[in-house]
Scaffold this active site. Structure first.
Site, PDB file in Angstrom:
ATOM      1  N   PRO A 215     -58.241 -10.809  20.849  1.00 58.85           N
ATOM      2  CG  PRO A 215     -57.408 -11.315  22.971  1.00 58.85           C
ATOM      3  CD  PRO A 215     -58.459 -10.499  22.272  1.00 58.85           C
TER       4      PRO A 215
ATOM      5  N   GLY B   4     -58.984 -16.471  18.396  1.00 57.83           N
ATOM      6  CA  GLY B   4     -59.191 -17.842  18.869  1.00 57.83           C
ATOM      7  C   GLY B   4     -59.205 -17.989  20.380  1.00 57.83           C
TER       8      GLY B   4
ATOM      9  CG  LEU C 202     -62.071 -12.637  24.357  1.00 62.75           C
ATOM     10  CD1 LEU C 202     -61.192 -11.417  24.578  1.00 62.75           C
ATOM     11  CD2 LEU C 202     -63.037 -12.781  25.523  1.00 62.75           C
ATOM     12  N   GLY C 203     -64.740 -14.320  20.557  1.00 60.12           N
ATOM     13  CA  GLY C 203     -65.565 -14.119  19.367  1.00 60.12           C
ATOM     14  C   GLY C 203     -64.904 -13.269  18.294  1.00 60.12           C
ATOM     15  CB  SER C 204     -61.359 -12.788  17.254  1.00 59.96           C
ATOM     16  OG  SER C 204     -61.059 -14.161  17.098  1.00 59.96           O
ATOM     17  CB  SER C 205     -63.825 -15.917  13.741  1.00 61.68           C
ATOM     18  OG  SER C 205     -64.638 -16.629  14.638  1.00 61.68           O
TER      19      SER C 205
ATOM     20  CB  ALA D 104     -65.855  -9.233  16.073  1.00 58.93           C
TER      21      ALA D 104
ATOM     22  CG  ASP E 176     -69.083 -16.640  19.073  1.00 56.50           C
ATOM     23  OD1 ASP E 176     -69.643 -17.067  20.085  1.00 56.50           O
ATOM     24  OD2 ASP E 176     -67.869 -16.775  18.838  1.00 56.50           O
TER      25      ASP E 176
HETATM   26  O1  PMV Z   1     -64.523 -20.080  21.416  1.00 58.00           O
HETATM   27  P1  PMV Z   1     -65.732 -19.454  20.816  1.00 58.00           P
HETATM   28  O2  PMV Z   1     -65.907 -18.043  21.243  1.00 58.00           O
HETATM   29  O3  PMV Z   1     -65.834 -19.651  19.332  1.00 58.00           O
HETATM   30  O4  PMV Z   1     -67.002 -20.191  21.446  1.00 58.00           O
HETATM   31  C1  PMV Z   1     -67.329 -21.520  21.169  1.00 58.00           C
HETATM   32  C2  PMV Z   1     -68.590 -21.827  21.903  1.00 58.00           C
HETATM   33  C3  PMV Z   1     -69.140 -23.239  21.742  1.00 58.00           C
HETATM   34  O5  PMV Z   1     -70.352 -23.274  22.480  1.00 58.00           O
HETATM   35  C4  PMV Z   1     -68.193 -24.271  22.322  1.00 58.00           C
HETATM   36  C5  PMV Z   1     -69.413 -23.582  20.293  1.00 58.00           C
HETATM   37  C6  PMV Z   1     -70.502 -22.713  19.663  1.00 58.00           C
HETATM   38  O6  PMV Z   1     -70.442 -22.541  18.437  1.00 58.00           O
HETATM   39  O7  PMV Z   1     -71.404 -22.273  20.362  1.00 58.00           O
END
Ligand code: PMV
Length: 337
Positions: free
Chosen positions: A112, A114, A117-120, A122, A164
């Site tokens: 999903p 945003g 789960l780190g989509s960007s 990946a 990520d």
């Molecule tokens: O929502 P995500 O998976 O991009 O995670 C953001 C995590 C933060 O700690 C809030 C920011 C970061 O870059 O670590």
């Protein structure tokens, strides 16, 4: 044609606090982004995204600054997705020492967008790897993680941590503390993910925590306490048998730490009604613990539950659009073709 894939991730512990130098422990999950790259004879880049949890779109751009994509989906989402791919291509060109390398790129993802789960990350990891390999070169996962971080850092205007991108490139469980990134051993955690169908605005949420930290000492202490939770959690992981099902007592203790971590994130203002509702649905169904994952504001929660009840209960919850059990992805970036 080359195809690379890279996994998404959940944060077991430590999001937000990682921005202030505390450690975080993300874990890669078996939901992947897959990127196909084909070299072109010219210096253009054509991108086709068949599933970024938004309608598919195709974008072609060249070197001209007023080359704007002409597509039929919300422009902010396309711009966000294109920004990542554009920076991934810039990193691949730099690695290849060929600033004019053109590519046809296709992105498919079952992560999903945003949702925490780190989509960007990946997509960026898989895109750099596929583009570099498409021109006969190779890049090792650590160098790839660094390039993917540079790409995210540029798109997110300096707000990204290494968590990520490092996790997606390396796979498994990792530990990130500032510049220090390492793979760590972990047992086979019974992870369950709940997704509310939404997404938080990472930049705004990070800025909100920064503001609270500057205004209130309690917020700075809360960030440090999240660091303490993470240190305790990683010790528990280190004591377990790597790759084996952990014993029930360990799952309970990890779950308790996740519950506390969620409470502290809530205190910092980054949870939401639907995230809290999913966390409680998981706990009421018998999960050992549950917390939001990623930036918060909406998106996903992660729970620990060795039984099947949490996934089912989340599936029945009005606040949850999708729930799934996910194994730890031991492999990070990998060549598919
Ligand atoms: O929502 P995500 O998976 O991009 O995670 C953001 C995590 C933060 O700690 C809030 C920011 C970061 O870059 O670590």
């Amino acid at each position: 044609m080359t195809v690379s894939s890279a996994p998404g991730k959940v944060y077991l512990f430590g999001e937000h606090a990682v921005v202030y130098g505390e450690p975080a422990v993300p874990c890669a999950i078996e939901r992947r982004a897959q990127v196909t790259a084909e070299p072109r004879d010219d210096d253009r880049v054509r991108v086709e995204a068949t599933d970024l949890t938004l309608d598919g779109f195709t974008v072609e751009w060249g070197e001209s600054a007023d080359d704007h994509p002409d597509v039929d989906v919300p422009s902010s989402l396309v711009e966000a997705a294109m920004g990542y791919i554009e920076e991934a291509v810039a990193q691949a060109r730099d690695a290849l020492d060929d600033p004019e390398a053109g590519f046809d790129i296709t992105v498919e993802s079952d992560i999903p967008l945003g949702g925490g789960l780190g989509s960007s990350a990946a997509v960026v990891v898989a895109a750099i790897d596929a583009a570099v390999r498409a021109r006969g070169a190779k890049i090792d996962p650590r160098a790839l993680a660094d390039r993917a971080y540079q790409a995210e850092h540029t798109v997110q205007e300096g707000q990204a941590s290494r968590a990520d991108t490092f996790c997606s490139a390396m796979g498994g469980a990792v530990r990130v503390e500032g510049e220090d990134t390492r793979a760590i051993d972990a047992p086979e955690l019974p992870l369950v993910v709940g997704y509310d169908g939404g997404a938080g605005d990472t930049g705004k949420l990070v800025a909100g925590v920064r503001d609270l930290r500057e205004r209130y000492e309690f917020a700075a202490d809360t960030v440090e306490s999240i660091g303490d939770i993470t240190r305790r959690g990683e010790q528990l992981l280190a004591d377990a048998e790597p790759g084996e099902a952990p014993d029930a007592a360990l799952v309970e203790e990890l779950g308790d730490l996740m519950d506390i971590n969620h409470g502290l994130l809530s205190a910092l203002g980054v949870s939401s009604r639907s995230l809290d509702a999913m966390v409680w649905a998981a706990r009421n169904a018998g999960a050992s613990g549950a917390k939001l994952t990623g930036a918060g504001g909406g998106g996903c929660i992660v729970a620990l539950d060795a039984g099947g009840d949490t996934e089912r209960a989340l599936g029945f919850s009005n606040d949850c659009e999708q729930s799934f059990r996910s194994a730890l992805a031991t492999e990070g970036v990998r060549a598919e073709e």
